[in-house]
Design an enzyme around this catalytic site. Structure first.
Site, PDB file in Angstrom:
ATOM      1  N   TYR A   1       3.247  16.461 -48.275  1.00  0.00           N
ATOM      2  CA  TYR A   1       2.623  16.330 -49.438  1.00  0.00           C
ATOM      3  C   TYR A   1       3.245  15.431 -50.484  1.00  0.00           C
ATOM      4  O   TYR A   1       2.958  14.372 -50.875  1.00  0.00           O
ATOM      5  CB  TYR A   1       2.172  17.489 -50.018  1.00  0.00           C
ATOM      6  CG  TYR A   1       1.575  18.592 -49.235  1.00  0.00           C
ATOM      7  CD1 TYR A   1       1.322  18.153 -47.929  1.00  0.00           C
ATOM      8  CD2 TYR A   1       1.653  19.886 -49.798  1.00  0.00           C
ATOM      9  CE1 TYR A   1       0.840  19.525 -47.173  1.00  0.00           C
ATOM     10  CE2 TYR A   1       1.132  20.918 -48.793  1.00  0.00           C
ATOM     11  CZ  TYR A   1       0.724  20.659 -47.724  1.00  0.00           C
ATOM     12  OH  TYR A   1       0.380  21.773 -46.823  1.00  0.00           O
TER      13      TYR A   1
ATOM     14  N   GLU B   1      14.771  18.741 -41.324  1.00  0.00           N
ATOM     15  CA  GLU B   1      15.610  19.863 -42.139  1.00  0.00           C
ATOM     16  C   GLU B   1      16.691  20.065 -40.986  1.00  0.00           C
ATOM     17  O   GLU B   1      16.952  19.600 -39.969  1.00  0.00           O
ATOM     18  CB  GLU B   1      14.652  21.111 -41.868  1.00  0.00           C
ATOM     19  CG  GLU B   1      13.442  20.954 -42.887  1.00  0.00           C
ATOM     20  CD  GLU B   1      12.512  22.260 -42.640  1.00  0.00           C
ATOM     21  OE1 GLU B   1      11.334  22.301 -43.122  1.00  0.00           O
ATOM     22  OE2 GLU B   1      12.749  23.084 -41.683  1.00  0.00           O
TER      23      GLU B   1
ATOM     24  N   THR C   1     -13.748  33.161 -39.522  1.00  0.00           N
ATOM     25  CA  THR C   1     -13.912  34.093 -40.361  1.00  0.00           C
ATOM     26  C   THR C   1     -13.170  34.839 -41.312  1.00  0.00           C
ATOM     27  O   THR C   1     -13.457  35.485 -42.182  1.00  0.00           O
ATOM     28  CB  THR C   1     -15.076  35.139 -39.751  1.00  0.00           C
ATOM     29  OG1 THR C   1     -14.170  35.697 -38.665  1.00  0.00           O
ATOM     30  CG2 THR C   1     -16.207  34.548 -38.958  1.00  0.00           C
ATOM     31  N   GLY C   2     -11.931  34.649 -41.046  1.00  0.00           N
ATOM     32  CA  GLY C   2     -10.902  35.118 -41.793  1.00  0.00           C
ATOM     33  C   GLY C   2     -10.808  34.592 -43.023  1.00  0.00           C
ATOM     34  O   GLY C   2     -11.462  33.203 -43.214  1.00  0.00           O
ATOM     35  N   SER C   3     -10.147  34.989 -44.239  1.00  0.00           N
ATOM     36  CA  SER C   3     -10.263  34.315 -45.402  1.00  0.00           C
ATOM     37  C   SER C   3      -9.496  33.047 -45.406  1.00  0.00           C
ATOM     38  O   SER C   3     -10.142  32.041 -46.060  1.00  0.00           O
ATOM     39  CB  SER C   3      -9.902  35.302 -46.515  1.00  0.00           C
ATOM     40  OG  SER C   3      -8.342  35.581 -46.389  1.00  0.00           O
TER      41      SER C   3
ATOM     42  N   ILE D   1      -1.863  26.623 -37.217  1.00  0.00           N
ATOM     43  CA  ILE D   1      -1.312  26.656 -38.575  1.00  0.00           C
ATOM     44  C   ILE D   1      -0.444  28.070 -38.907  1.00  0.00           C
ATOM     45  O   ILE D   1       0.410  27.963 -39.572  1.00  0.00           O
ATOM     46  CB  ILE D   1      -2.736  26.740 -39.419  1.00  0.00           C
ATOM     47  CG1 ILE D   1      -3.474  25.688 -39.096  1.00  0.00           C
ATOM     48  CG2 ILE D   1      -2.153  26.922 -40.970  1.00  0.00           C
ATOM     49  CD1 ILE D   1      -2.847  24.253 -39.327  1.00  0.00           C
TER      50      ILE D   1
ATOM     51  N   LYS E   1     -18.156  37.945 -32.876  1.00  0.00           N
ATOM     52  CA  LYS E   1     -19.148  37.235 -33.831  1.00  0.00           C
ATOM     53  C   LYS E   1     -19.867  36.223 -33.164  1.00  0.00           C
ATOM     54  O   LYS E   1     -20.477  35.571 -34.065  1.00  0.00           O
ATOM     55  CB  LYS E   1     -18.372  37.072 -35.021  1.00  0.00           C
ATOM     56  CG  LYS E   1     -17.840  38.225 -35.852  1.00  0.00           C
ATOM     57  CD  LYS E   1     -17.354  37.817 -37.198  1.00  0.00           C
ATOM     58  CE  LYS E   1     -16.648  39.156 -38.004  1.00  0.00           C
ATOM     59  NZ  LYS E   1     -16.267  38.891 -39.250  1.00  0.00           N
TER      60      LYS E   1
ATOM     61  N   HIS F   1      11.909  28.659 -43.290  1.00  0.00           N
ATOM     62  CA  HIS F   1      11.380  28.251 -41.913  1.00  0.00           C
ATOM     63  C   HIS F   1      12.123  29.075 -40.952  1.00  0.00           C
ATOM     64  O   HIS F   1      13.454  28.983 -41.117  1.00  0.00           O
ATOM     65  CB  HIS F   1      11.399  26.895 -41.907  1.00  0.00           C
ATOM     66  CG  HIS F   1      10.390  26.132 -42.611  1.00  0.00           C
ATOM     67  ND1 HIS F   1      10.431  24.783 -42.733  1.00  0.00           N
ATOM     68  CD2 HIS F   1       9.275  26.552 -42.952  1.00  0.00           C
ATOM     69  CE1 HIS F   1       9.325  24.367 -43.241  1.00  0.00           C
ATOM     70  NE2 HIS F   1       8.581  25.351 -43.645  1.00  0.00           N
TER      71      HIS F   1
END
Lengths: 298, 392
Positions: A167, A217, A17-19, A97, A43, A255
């Site tokens: 990506y 990295e 429910t978070g944006s 995430i 909820k 990071h």
């Protein structure tokens, strides 16, 4: 085949429910992912977008939906708790995430998960994508925040600490006509659940994966450990890229994990060891796919 | 985040890590009062800056040494007067040096033995590790290279915490006898400080054993986990923005990840990995990046505009390379932010933009319609070549 997830995987979203969580849940559903429930304490009983049932706890969500994977989008202060709740409920694949979790929290989570059957991916990662066969690779499984349309179903496994570099590699492959089996973002934090090595082992056993791109990295020794294992055991061609050749020592490059501490965690040192282990090194980030195809004999 | 030595002493006092008595002073008068209060013959006056090598540093005024041994309150006042308001240059500050705003006045102790002690997060084992070297006062990297046998390592299970037997073992291996209990207490207190304050590293170099058998932490360097500062308002308050790059301070106000470097090509990128890789590819083509800048995955037009202004605030910058892979991020948002910032700043430097991903066509159209002199790049390699050529 693919690794970790496929189009049948039933997925929960903690923090639906978070944006941020809501936005990416919609994108995942659009991609074809089977989002079977959400978890937001307080909820329970409501529905997300009039379709996805929301539960108060992960264990209730598991009981009702039979999910085997979860995506965590909760704020950093509550993320450790969310990971441990998912593990306690018996979720197999926990994808966190959330960016900005205190290292001390992750250290305790890592110790708590030592004997757990759950696999944690992340935190601070873009998540996982197993592309589908439809237009824009829809019809697959997307857990996290990666853009779906850049993918294409195929035979290259991609593993990376960085989202945007994943990506970049995926897009290069897709444009050259080569698709991906599964793309795994393991996250940019110093302590994470799944390492480059863990993912290489899975790709090595996956019949659909024929070649691998491994992106690393500066900081830590995870890429080096993976390379040393690959030299002895990996039967598939690998191309590698290490970001941060120009990073000054002792500075955290965005990071939390990307910081040069000693001689062995510089980009130059890692590239050298990777090359010695038979991994084709992409000299620049714009030739990651090309470097793989050359090594692969395509 | 780093803190000053006098702030480290505050933390030591709070957690019971023994350190020599002392006070911080911002004026020569305060230094005199601190020395009077200490009421001992042998005193040390130390310049407070976030940089090592103070003892061997030289002030721009010509005054030598950021650490002085003195023997009276008057001499302490004099040493403080020579340091306060002056710029100290050490091997770690670079030529610009650091302005000394405070000094610390402490009692001087007579040393019989020096040890190196650090606690840090070990990434490989995902546990804190205690590192002790018998070569106190020396650079730990040098000891690790030349005489690795002089370094002791003890991992701590984060769920169980530091155990008494581990401390006994370390004390025995260090050959501590009459001071073992004191050293043990220091170690337990320091471990508690390390975990309670979310440190990523605490280094005491040296821990000293005095001729009268006391154990003290003499100098300390702390690193705190930035991700955990939200739960330590007291430690956040210790942040000294005067010690930081003003561009980095400005960037942090907009939640931007910025690190200033010495080159002349400014970079604006989304994602930490891509931002590092962009610097690498500029260097690969013979250029020199002026900064690391990650605007993040969901940057707003305002953030992009702020980022653009910050990178242009660097007088060394001769050109700008914007490299965006808008996975989810809307390329047009970036384009609008860039156009508005370029107009506002009256940009006259070469600007190369590589846009890829979500809503890329609208983004390119916005750039083209702006009437600004923007060179567009097909991919990041093309972009890097173009910007390197433009500033050459």
């Amino acid at each position: 085949m693919s690794i970790l997830i496929d189009k049948y995987t039933k997925v929960l979203v903690q923090g639906i429910t978070g944006s941020f969580g809501a936005r990416h849940t919609r994108l995942s559903i659009e991609y074809g992912t089977r989002i079977v429930g959400g978890v937001t304490p307080g909820k329970g009983g409501q529905k997300f977008d009039d379709a996805v049932p929301i539960f108060d706890t992960v264990s209730a969500a598991m009981r009702e939906t039979g999910a085997t994977a979860t995506a965590i989008f909760v704020p950093p202060a509550f993320a450790a708790d969310a990971i441990l709740e998912a593990a306690d409920a018996g979720v197999s694949i926990i994808v966190c995430i959330t960016e900005g979790i205190p290292v001390m929290d992750m250290m305790r989570v890592k110790a708590m998960l030592a004997d757990s059957k759950s696999r944690l991916i992340g935190p601070n990662c873009p998540g996982l994508v197993t592309p589908g066969y439809d237009e824009k690779s829809h019809g697959g499984c997307r857990i996290g925040i990666a853009p779906g349309y850049i993918h294409k179903r195929g035979n290259v496994g991609v593993v990376s600490r960085s989202g945007t570099l994943t990506y970049e590699a995926v897009w290069q492959l897709t444009q050259l006509g080569y698709g991906q089996s599964t793309c795994v973002g393991i996250g940019g934090d110093p302590i994470n659940g799944t390492s480059h090595l863990d993912v290489l082992k899975l790709f090595n056993e996956d019949p659909e994966t024929e070649a691998i791109i491994m992106i690393g990295e500066i900081g830590g020794t995870a890429e080096v450990e993976a390379a040393r294992w690959a030299k002895e055991h990996c039967r598939k061609p690998i191309a590698g890229f290490i970001a941060g050749a120009t990073a000054p020592a002792g500075r955290r490059m965005g990071h939390a994990g990307a910081i040069v501490g000693g001689k062995e965690d510089t980009a130059q040192a890692k590239k050298k060891i990777l090359a010695e282990c038979g991994i084709a090194i992409a000299e620049t980030p714009s030739v990651m796919a090309k470097t793989l195809l050359e090594r692969w004999g395509k | 985040m780093n803190i000053h030595e006098y702030q480290a002493k505050e933390l030591f006092d709070r957690f019971g890590v023994p350190s020599p008595k002392g006070k911080v002073a911002a004026t020569p008068k305060e230094a005199y009062d601190a020395a009077k209060w200490l009421a001992v013959k042998n005193l040390v006056v130390k310049a407070q800056v976030h940089a090592g090598g103070r003892g061997k540093g030289v002030f721009k005024s010509g005054f030598k040494g950021g650490v002085h041994l003195v023997d009276s309150p008057e001499a302490a006042r004099e040493a403080a007067a020579s340091m306060l308001g002056e710029v100290l240059v050490t091997k770690q500050t670079g030529e610009a040096g650091r302005l000394v705003r405070k000094v610390m006045v402490t009692e001087s102790v007579s040393i019989s033995r020096e040890l190196y002690l650090a606690i840090l997060m070990d990434r490989q084992s995902c546990q804190p590790v205690i590192i002790i070297s018998t070569e106190g006062g020396m650079d730990i990297e040098e000891v690790a290279e030349k005489s690795p046998e002089k370094i002791l390592r003890e991992h701590v299970n984060p769920l169980a915490g530091l155990q008494a037997y581990q401390v006994r073992k370390l004390c025995q291996n260090l050959g501590l006898d009459t001071t073992a209990r004191q050293f043990g207490r220091l170690l337990h207190a320091l471990y508690k400080l390390f975990t309670d304050c979310d440190c990523s590293m605490v280094e005491i170099n040296p821990v000293v054993i005095t001729t009268d058998d006391h154990v003290y932490a003499l100098d300390a360097k702390f690193n705190f986990d930035d991700n955990a500062l939200y739960r330590h308002p007291d430690i956040s308050a210790m942040r000294d923005k005067d010690e930081e790059d003003p561009r980095e301070v400005a960037a942090s106000m907009y939640d931007l990840n910025y690190i200033g470097l010495d080159g002349n090509i400014a970079c604006l990128v989304n994602g930490a990995g891509l931002a590092m890789a962009t610097m690498d590819i500029i260097k690969h083509h013979g250029g020199d990046p002026a900064n690391f800048l990650d605007v993040g995955g969901g940057a707003s037009k305002e953030q992009v505009r702020a980022a653009f202004k910050i990178i242009l605030g660097d007088p060394n910058v001769k050109g700008v390379f914007i490299n965006i892979f808008g996975g989810i991020m809307d390329c047009n948002v970036v384009a609008e932010g860039v156009v508005s910032a370029a107009r506002e700043t009256g940009l006259s430097l070469p600007l190369v933009v590589r846009l890829e991903g979500n809503n890329v066509d609208a983004g390119k159209a916005t750039l083209a319609a702006s009437g600004l002199n923007i060179v567009s790049a097909g991919d990041m390699d093309d972009g890097a070549r173009k910007i390197v050529a433009a500033v050459a």
